[in-house]
Design a protein around this motif. Sequence first.
Motif, PDB file in Angstrom:
ATOM      1  N   GLY A  62       4.507  -7.426   0.784  1.00 50.79           N
ATOM      2  CA  GLY A  62       5.244  -8.664   0.890  1.00 50.79           C
ATOM      3  C   GLY A  62       5.579  -8.762  -0.250  1.00 50.79           C
ATOM      4  O   GLY A  62       5.986  -9.756  -0.597  1.00 50.79           O
ATOM      5  N   SER A  63       4.810  -8.152  -1.523  1.00 52.18           N
ATOM      6  CA  SER A  63       5.138  -8.591  -2.772  1.00 52.18           C
ATOM      7  C   SER A  63       5.371  -7.468  -3.222  1.00 52.18           C
ATOM      8  O   SER A  63       4.868  -6.004  -3.610  1.00 52.18           O
ATOM      9  N   ASP A  64       6.206  -7.689  -4.452  1.00 54.22           N
ATOM     10  CA  ASP A  64       6.215  -6.103  -5.287  1.00 54.22           C
ATOM     11  C   ASP A  64       7.147  -5.173  -5.047  1.00 54.22           C
ATOM     12  O   ASP A  64       6.831  -4.543  -5.314  1.00 54.22           O
ATOM     13  N   CYS A  65       7.803  -4.951  -3.706  1.00 53.63           N
ATOM     14  CA  CYS A  65       8.792  -4.161  -3.269  1.00 53.63           C
ATOM     15  C   CYS A  65       9.463  -3.530  -4.553  1.00 53.63           C
ATOM     16  O   CYS A  65      10.202  -4.252  -4.968  1.00 53.63           O
ATOM     17  N   PRO A  66       8.833  -2.657  -5.044  1.00 53.33           N
ATOM     18  CA  PRO A  66      10.091  -1.875  -6.153  1.00 53.33           C
ATOM     19  C   PRO A  66      11.793  -1.942  -6.156  1.00 53.33           C
ATOM     20  O   PRO A  66      11.776  -1.507  -7.108  1.00 53.33           O
ATOM     21  N   CYS A  67      11.314  -1.322  -4.818  1.00 52.65           N
ATOM     22  CA  CYS A  67      12.958  -1.030  -4.302  1.00 52.65           C
ATOM     23  C   CYS A  67      13.726  -1.984  -4.610  1.00 52.65           C
ATOM     24  O   CYS A  67      15.272  -1.389  -4.774  1.00 52.65           O
ATOM     25  N   SER A  68      13.398  -3.336  -4.844  1.00 55.19           N
ATOM     26  CA  SER A  68      14.415  -4.648  -5.544  1.00 55.19           C
ATOM     27  C   SER A  68      13.854  -5.600  -6.206  1.00 55.19           C
ATOM     28  O   SER A  68      14.905  -6.116  -6.079  1.00 55.19           O
ATOM     29  N   SER A  69      13.285  -5.389  -6.964  1.00 57.23           N
ATOM     30  CA  SER A  69      12.928  -6.003  -7.245  1.00 57.23           C
ATOM     31  C   SER A  69      12.852  -5.776  -9.269  1.00 57.23           C
ATOM     32  O   SER A  69      12.403  -5.900 -10.060  1.00 57.23           O
ATOM     33  N   CYS A  70      13.848  -5.255  -9.440  1.00 57.36           N
ATOM     34  CA  CYS A  70      13.870  -4.404 -10.618  1.00 57.36           C
ATOM     35  C   CYS A  70      14.881  -4.902 -11.839  1.00 57.36           C
ATOM     36  O   CYS A  70      15.269  -4.434 -12.403  1.00 57.36           O
ATOM     37  N   TYR A  71      15.179  -6.442 -11.220  1.00 57.31           N
ATOM     38  CA  TYR A  71      15.856  -7.490 -12.795  1.00 57.31           C
ATOM     39  C   TYR A  71      15.608  -7.233 -13.747  1.00 57.31           C
ATOM     40  O   TYR A  71      14.036  -7.453 -13.940  1.00 57.31           O
ATOM     41  N   VAL A 125      12.634   1.795   3.476  1.00 53.31           N
ATOM     42  CA  VAL A 125      13.417   2.061   2.079  1.00 53.31           C
ATOM     43  C   VAL A 125      12.931   2.599   0.980  1.00 53.31           C
ATOM     44  O   VAL A 125      13.028   3.261   0.200  1.00 53.31           O
ATOM     45  N   CYS A 126      11.197   2.404   1.219  1.00 54.42           N
ATOM     46  CA  CYS A 126      10.608   2.631  -0.052  1.00 54.42           C
ATOM     47  C   CYS A 126       9.001   3.460   0.523  1.00 54.42           C
ATOM     48  O   CYS A 126       8.381   3.896  -0.350  1.00 54.42           O
TER      49      CYS A 126
END
Lengths: 435, 47
Positions: free
Chosen positions: B38-47, B30-31
Motif C-alpha cells: 500500500g505504499s510507494d507505488c512507483p507508477c504514480s508517486s513520481c512527483y 498497473v505496475c
Amino acid sequence: MIYILNPFVKLIKLDDKYTVLYNPFSQEIYILLTKLLKIYKKGVLSSSIDIDVDLIELDFLVDQNTNFLDYFYKKSKIILSQKDYGIHVMYLLLHSKCNLNCKYCFVKDYFDNISIKKEHIIKALKLYKNQKSKLKKKIILYGGEPLLDYNLVKFTLEKIYSIFKKNANIIIVTNGVKLDLKYVNLFKKYNVSVGISIDGFSSKTNSNRVNHNNKNMYLEIKKGFDLLISKKIPVSVSYTLTKDNIRDIKHFVKNLDTKMSFSFNLLHKQKMVFDDKFIDDLFDVINILTKKNILEDRIYYRRFLAIVFKRFYVKDCAGMGNQLVVLPSGKIGICHGYDWKHKTYFEKNLNDISLKYDFTKDYIWDTWNKRSTFNILNCWNCIGLTLCGGGCIVNKTKGKDLNIYQLDLDNCKLYKKIIRKLILKIAKENLKKKI
Amino acid sequence: MRLDSRDIFNTFQDKKEMNEKKLNEIMCSVCHCDCGCGSDCPCSSCY
C-alpha cells in the motif's frame, strides 16, 4: 482500574448525538454516543456498565496510569518493524534531457544533456539485484524522457530480463510523445507498465506541457495516451494539479473508462490553495472511479485501504531509504529531486562502487529510512499519524537546510482535511446502514 | 459502535467483495506490484 480516553485517539463530531473516535495506532473507528464521551473523559471504573469491552480491546480507553511516551514508543516500534522493506525501488534515469520543457518539471534544472552508458546500466542492475528487499523489486525507467532512444530502451529491457528474469516489475514513466507501435510491442514483450502524465483532456488544462519552442503539446501527449489504451498496455495516469486544471479533475475522470490507475500530483513549484470545494471534488472523483473499477491511488489506495487492511501508512515515498536513483552520469542518490550538480544526496558513483555495496547500511539511506511520521514531533498528535506518510520534503531541504525531519506543510494542510473527511465519511455511511 | 473492516470497505461501493488479493491484482494491472504494502507505488508517486 480506572480507564481514561487514550490521548492519541482523535475525536470528530458526527452530529448532535454521535462522536467518531479514531485510534491511529490500531486504525480502528468507533462511533460513540457523545454523552458517554463526557463520562469517559473524566475516567471510568473497569467494572462500570457504561464500558463497551471493544473500547478497551481496541485501546480507545486505556489505564489511567499508562506511561504514554512508553506507549507511543512500543506501538511505533511494532509498526516500523513491519515497514522495514529494504531497497525495493530503483529509478534508472536513461537521459538527463527531454523533448518537452514542462513549466512545472522538478528535475529539468539539473539536466546536463547526457545519456546513460550501457556499461552503467548493466552495473546498476547488478548492484540493485544484490540489495536486500522484502518486496518484489521495481525498476522505473525515468529521465528526462526515457523514450528518446529506442535502442537504449530495448537494450535496458533485455538486460533487466537477463538479470532479473521475471522477478522485477518494470515501469516506464514517459510524457507519451515518442510512443509508437514499436515501443508498444516492446512493452508487451517485457511486460512493462507505463506511467503517463496527462493533465486533463484539453490544451488549456495541459497549459504547462510545452516543448522547447513553447508549443503546447497536449495533442501529441493524448495521441500517445490513446495508443497505450487501445493496445491494452497497463497504464497509470498522473494528473498534476495546477491552477488551470484543479476545477477540471472531475470532468477528466468521468472520461476515463479503461482499467488503469489514477493519481493526482501536487506541485513543488506552484503554491496551491486546496479549498473545501476541491476536497469535495476529490471524493467525487473516488466515487466516480470506484464505480468504474479504476483505482485512485492517493486517497483510496494509500489512505482508505490502509484503514481497511490496517496497513499503517507512515512513509509516502520510497525515497525514505528504500530506493536507489541512478543518474545518467552514473551517480547514485536517494531522490532525483535533489541537486545532481552539487551532489546533494548523490555521493555514490557507479564508476567506483562495489557490486556488493549494501545501501541499507549507508548513513544517507539509513538516515532517510528513519524519516517516518513517528520521528517528526509535530506529527505525534495529528490525525494523519499513521495515514499521511509525511509527504515529500525535497523543496524544504535544499540549500543549507538539510533537516529532513521537518514538515511538508502543504502536504499537511491537504491531508489533514482529506483524512478527517475520509474518517467522517466512513462513519456517516456506516451509521446510516446500522440505524 | 465498532466498525469492522468489511463495513468500512463498502463505504465507497456497496456489496463489493472485500478481497485483499483481488484488490492487489487491480494494482498489479498497473505496475504488476503484488506486494500489497500500500505504499510507494512507483507508477504514480513520481512527483
